[in-house]
Design a protein around this motif. Structure first.
Motif, PDB file in Angstrom:
ATOM      1  N   ALA A 161     -19.727 -70.674  27.004  1.00  0.00           N
ATOM      2  CA  ALA A 161     -19.471 -72.010  27.840  1.00  0.00           C
ATOM      3  C   ALA A 161     -20.403 -72.353  28.810  1.00  0.00           C
ATOM      4  CB  ALA A 161     -17.774 -71.819  28.197  1.00  0.00           C
ATOM      5  N   PHE A 162     -20.693 -73.348  29.280  1.00  0.00           N
ATOM      6  CA  PHE A 162     -21.556 -73.705  30.391  1.00  0.00           C
ATOM      7  C   PHE A 162     -20.714 -74.303  31.472  1.00  0.00           C
ATOM      8  CE2 PHE A 162     -24.222 -74.316  26.526  1.00  0.00           C
ATOM      9  CZ  PHE A 162     -25.272 -73.737  26.854  1.00  0.00           C
ATOM     10  N   GLY A 163     -20.353 -73.127  32.434  1.00  0.00           N
ATOM     11  CA  GLY A 163     -19.343 -73.658  33.337  1.00  0.00           C
ATOM     12  C   GLY A 163     -18.190 -72.293  33.453  1.00  0.00           C
ATOM     13  N   PRO A 164     -17.350 -72.557  34.553  1.00  0.00           N
ATOM     14  CA  PRO A 164     -16.262 -71.717  34.297  1.00  0.00           C
ATOM     15  C   PRO A 164     -15.107 -71.976  33.485  1.00  0.00           C
ATOM     16  CG  PRO A 164     -16.376 -73.078  36.255  1.00  0.00           C
ATOM     17  CD  PRO A 164     -17.631 -73.374  35.815  1.00  0.00           C
ATOM     18  N   VAL A 165     -14.410 -71.091  33.146  1.00  0.00           N
ATOM     19  CA  VAL A 165     -13.315 -71.313  32.283  1.00  0.00           C
ATOM     20  C   VAL A 165     -11.928 -71.131  33.014  1.00  0.00           C
ATOM     21  CG1 VAL A 165     -12.343 -70.274  30.059  1.00  0.00           C
ATOM     22  CG2 VAL A 165     -14.653 -70.343  30.249  1.00  0.00           C
ATOM     23  N   LEU A 209     -15.098 -61.123  34.603  1.00  0.00           N
ATOM     24  CA  LEU A 209     -15.169 -62.502  33.766  1.00  0.00           C
ATOM     25  C   LEU A 209     -16.274 -63.239  34.471  1.00  0.00           C
ATOM     26  CD1 LEU A 209     -14.238 -64.726  31.634  1.00  0.00           C
ATOM     27  CD2 LEU A 209     -12.693 -65.301  33.526  1.00  0.00           C
ATOM     28  N   LEU A 210     -17.324 -63.500  33.773  1.00  0.00           N
ATOM     29  CA  LEU A 210     -18.351 -64.422  34.029  1.00  0.00           C
ATOM     30  C   LEU A 210     -18.035 -65.895  34.149  1.00  0.00           C
ATOM     31  CD1 LEU A 210     -21.197 -62.424  32.190  1.00  0.00           C
ATOM     32  CD2 LEU A 210     -20.424 -62.135  34.464  1.00  0.00           C
ATOM     33  N   ASP A 211     -19.154 -66.659  34.656  1.00  0.00           N
ATOM     34  CA  ASP A 211     -18.455 -68.039  34.817  1.00  0.00           C
ATOM     35  C   ASP A 211     -19.077 -68.910  33.593  1.00  0.00           C
ATOM     36  OD1 ASP A 211     -21.120 -67.898  35.154  1.00  0.00           O
ATOM     37  OD2 ASP A 211     -21.322 -69.067  37.204  1.00  0.00           O
ATOM     38  N   GLY A 212     -19.877 -68.056  32.795  1.00  0.00           N
ATOM     39  CA  GLY A 212     -20.101 -68.691  31.486  1.00  0.00           C
ATOM     40  C   GLY A 212     -21.754 -69.257  31.455  1.00  0.00           C
ATOM     41  N   ALA A 213     -22.176 -69.406  32.739  1.00  0.00           N
ATOM     42  CA  ALA A 213     -23.609 -70.016  33.035  1.00  0.00           C
ATOM     43  C   ALA A 213     -24.577 -68.929  32.173  1.00  0.00           C
ATOM     44  CB  ALA A 213     -23.815 -70.197  34.225  1.00  0.00           C
ATOM     45  N   ALA A 214     -25.615 -69.558  31.595  1.00  0.00           N
ATOM     46  CA  ALA A 214     -26.695 -68.775  30.880  1.00  0.00           C
ATOM     47  C   ALA A 214     -27.329 -67.999  31.879  1.00  0.00           C
ATOM     48  CB  ALA A 214     -27.710 -69.666  30.045  1.00  0.00           C
ATOM     49  N   ALA A 215     -27.948 -68.596  32.836  1.00  0.00           N
ATOM     50  CA  ALA A 215     -28.738 -67.638  33.815  1.00  0.00           C
ATOM     51  C   ALA A 215     -28.830 -68.394  34.849  1.00  0.00           C
ATOM     52  CB  ALA A 215     -30.071 -67.142  33.346  1.00  0.00           C
TER      53      ALA A 215
END
Length: 802
Positions: A161-165, A209-215
């Motif tokens: 995901a691109f952005g927080p979930v 839990l990561l925010d989903g951003a690629a880098a």
């Protein structure tokens, strides 16, 4: 012989001579100088022993410490990896269960006409935190109060995901009874710090839990401590897939998701179970062991090298010629036994050197006597045995062989010693001990080149047909006066000339001119190679062997010439008398018969008078060749003198002798002899022979009587017209009492004494005791019973007989 045993001391005398030579003044080795040499300029023996002890002790210690550290790290990593794998499986199971629960809630709302009431019941029962109903255009037609903000992460999503979930959701299509799409129902559960904490509690590991951003990756929610959060996040950024990595502070990190059924990007980490300070403790233990090992090694090296220094100094003094040097024995260990053995060695060496020095000249005298003895005897086998045994004793070889060249150019072993078990296993039991063609293998090459060789060879590389060995030395020997082989190093002068047979491709190697054989020794005692001293010693024995073999061959040739006729190659009258006596004794001993043929060429004087004596000599030589071609190998042919010849036929009766006489007459008569007359003109002569036959014991009681009787029968054949044979009349019974003779020696009444069981009836028309007419002899001989020389092939080879 006593002097043979002294040959073993040749090498020791040379060493003893060196020991008896004293160093000049000022050249003696002092103890202090020896200590300096013993200690060396770089690393002393004490230092080498210390280093060896340290290597023996510290090596296992270092290996043990490395093994313990690597084993602990490996076990710790394995356990942490296993914990992370279990935690990852637990996370997938928990997220999948939550998604199944949300799907059930969405299905319940979609199946109920009253969506608002059904959504309220689902939320109140805790099956979902929020429910949202949308139409076909995506507009929200109903939503429960307190719904989490967008975006919601679909449980079926597998891409990052691109952005927080903010929430996990399950979407179910809403259709009417006809199956026409009316919209969708979505049930959601918020993803917040409480959700992450519940996952950490269930798995027993720290969850982020990561925010989903690629880098770059950022933390949305985590249960990690603040001090390790950045390290875990950095390590997670270096991992591909779900591999396990380790942080600098000893934590193990693994990423989980997003994947089908688990769309959340999570990072799991566990601390290391390795005891703190383990590596420091191992390094301290190794250092302590090293200090103890150095102290012990230095002490042991000092105690060990002190007696060795004393022993080395004593060795230097002995090398300087002081055989009275002694070493103090300080202990009963190996060093003490070595000192005691050194003292015994110096005492025995002193007495031995004195004995060898006094006997050196005596030994040289014995060697001279040995050479004279070997050169004077004619017993070849005894000569070769003495030479080989002396050479083996002088050089310390284990085995050896003396090989002589035969008429076919092959080296044949005449005398061997110690070759049992060294010859090829596939040789037949009755084969010659050693046969080597010239030019083949080591021995054959020595015979072909005339150059001595020595060296070492692997048992698997031994040439075929030669003894198995590890070291060898081989020396050729040639007849005295033969031209020596070209020494090595002559370059083009020693190479084969273009016209020589050896220079032609494919030509068989020929032995060196005048070569007689090779003296070869194998496997020196102590497994050392033969040296140049051994080569020089072996050349001396090879020279004796050459003189002895040449003397024997000259003696045999002189003996042969004294017993043979030089023109015809047949035995002469001197050997006739000796052979006649021997054959008569054999006939008496075994009760057998002996037939004697006296031959004389008819009108031979006319040949000499008409065509000259060279033509007569050619006739005699051709006649002798034809006689040899018609008699057996056991028969003997002699030239009695002039054109008179004698043939002895052992174990042959009168009838068999008649058959031989008929065959000899035909062989001379049927084929004319080509000679050169006066002026070299070719002439063909027809020659005939008259033959007289006598048989022992019927025609004489002694050999001379039988020869005289055969001579009388010869004159009878001459009187009958020549070119025929006659058997002498049986002698009358003497008026004395005789000893009974076996039936095999009784002559039948037909006048032909032959082997049989009793007298045969007289032939028709012939009186008893009267010889058969010459004209009937050939037919009667051919039709008579077989016996003696009357049948079978006869080898065309003249031998000495028995």
């Amino acid at each position: 012989m006593c002097h043979i045993g002294r040959l073993r001391s040749i090498r020791k005398i040379r060493h003893a001579t060196l020991l008896t030579q004293r160093l000049p003044p000022g050249r003696s080795v002092s103890a202090s100088q020896h200590r300096r040499n013993f200690r060396g300029d770089r690393v002393t023996l004490r230092g080498r022993l210390t280093a060896a002890f340290l290597a023996v002790v510290l090596g296992p210690v270092l290996l043990g410490a490395f093994f313990v550290a690597s084993t602990v790290a490996s076990v710790d990593r394995g356990r942490s990896t296993e914990r992370l794998a279990v935690a990852a499986a637990t996370v997938r199971t928990a997220v999948d269960a939550l998604c199944q629960q949300l799907r059930a809630a969405a299905d319940a709302v979609a199946l109920t006409p009253d969506h608002a009431s059904a959504a309220g019941q689902v939320v109140s029962r805790g099956l979902a935190a929020a429910v949202r109903v949308t139409d076909q255009a995506g507009r929200v037609t109903y939503a429960t109060p307190g719904s989490p903000p967008a975006p919601w992460r679909d449980c079926a999503a597998a891409t990052p995901a691109f952005g927080p979930v903010s929430a996990l959701a399950v979407r179910v299509d809403l259709r009417d009874p006809a199956g026409v799409g009316l919209g969708a129902v979505a049930a959601a559960q918020p993803v917040d710090p409480a959700f992450v904490a519940r996952l950490a509690a269930v798995t027993g590991v720290a969850v982020t839990l990561l925010d989903g951003a690629a880098a770059p990756a950022r933390v949305a929610h985590t249960t990690e401590a603040t001090g390790v959060r950045d390290a875990v996040l950095a390590a997670a950024g270096t991992v591909d897939g779900e591999a396990v990595t380790e942080t600098a502070d000893g934590r193990y990190v693994r990423r989980v998701g997003p994947a089908s059924g688990q769309p959340l990007p999570l990072v799991l980490s566990v601390p290391s179970d390795q005891p703190p300070g383990l590596r420091g403790a191992l390094v301290g233990a190794v250092l302590l062991a090293a200090l103890l090992a150095v102290a012990v090694a230095w002490r042991l090296a000092r105690v060990t090298t002190r007696p060795l220094v004393e022993l080395a100094g004593a060795v230097d003094r002995v090398a300087g010629g002081d055989l009275g040097t002694r070493v103090p024995v300080r202990s009963r260990d190996e060093i003490g036994r070595l000192a005691g053995a050194f003292n015994r060695m110096t005492r025995e060496t002193g007495s031995y050197v004195a004995a060898l020095t006094s006997s050196r000249d005596q030994l040289r005298g014995h060697l001279a006597v040995l050479g004279d003895t070997l050169a004077s005897t004619h017993d070849l086998q005894r000569i070769l045995r003495v030479i080989l045994h002396s050479a083996i004793a002088a050089t310390g070889a284990r085995a050896g062989a003396v090989l002589l060249l035969d008429s076919a150019g092959v080296l044949v072993a005449q005398c061997t010693e110690g070759l049992d078990g060294r010859l090829p296993a596939d040789d037949p039991p009755d084969a010659a001990p050693l046969r080597v063609p010239v030019g083949a293998g080591v021995v054959g090459t020595v015979a072909a080149t005339g150059e001595a060789r020595r060296g070492r060879i692997e048992p698997s590389e031994v040439p075929a047909g030669e003894p198995r060995c590890q070291t060898y030395v081989a020396v050729p020997f040639a007849a005295p006066g033969a031209a020596p082989a070209d020494p090595p190093g002559r370059g083009a002068e020693s190479a084969a000339r273009p016209g020589d047979p050896a220079a032609r491709p494919g030509a068989d190697p020929a032995p060196e001119a005048g070569a007689l054989g090779v003296l070869a020794l194998y496997d020196r005692l102590g497994a050392d190679e033969f040296d140049d001293d051994d080569l020089r010693t072996l050349r001396t024995f090879a020279g004796h062997a050459a003189v002895a073999v040449d003397n024997v061959r000259v003696h045999e040739e002189a003996q042969r010439l004294s017993l043979t006729d030089p023109l015809t190659g047949l035995w002469n009258y001197r050997y006739l008398r000796e052979s006649m006596r021997r054959e008569v004794e054999r006939a008496n001993r075994f009760g057998r018969m002996l037939s004697v043929l006296a031959l004389d060429l008819d009108r031979f004087k006319q040949v000499n008078d008409t065509y000259g004596h060279p033509a007569g000599d050619a006739v005699l030589a051709e006649f002798a060749r034809r006689v040899r071609g018609e008699i057996r190998e056991v028969d003997l042919a002699f030239r009695q003198g002039g054109e008179e010849f004698v043939v002895l036929l052992p174990e042959t009766d009168a009838r068999g002798a008649a058959i031989v006489a008929d065959r000899l007459g035909a062989a001379i008569r049927d084929t004319p002899i080509a000679v050169h007359g006066h002026g070299g003109t070719p002439v063909t002569l027809r020659v005939t022979v008259s033959i007289g036959i006598a048989v022992y014991p019927d025609h004489g009681a002694t050999g001379q009587q039988v020869l005289d009787a055969a001579d009388d029968a010869l004159y009878t054949a001459k009187d009958a017209g020549r070119d025929t044979w006659r058997v002498v009349n049986a002698r009358r019974t003497p008026p004395v009492r005789e000893i009974p003779v076996p039936a095999a020696a009784v002559s039948p009444a037909d006048g032909f004494p032959r082997a049989g069981t009793g007298p045969a009836p007289p032939a028709s028309g012939a009186a008893p005791g009267e010889p058969e007419p010459c004209g009937a002899a050939p037919d009667a001989a051919r039709a008579g019973p077989a016996g003696g020389a009357s049948s079978g092939p006869h080898p065309p080879r003249q031998t000495r007989g028995r």
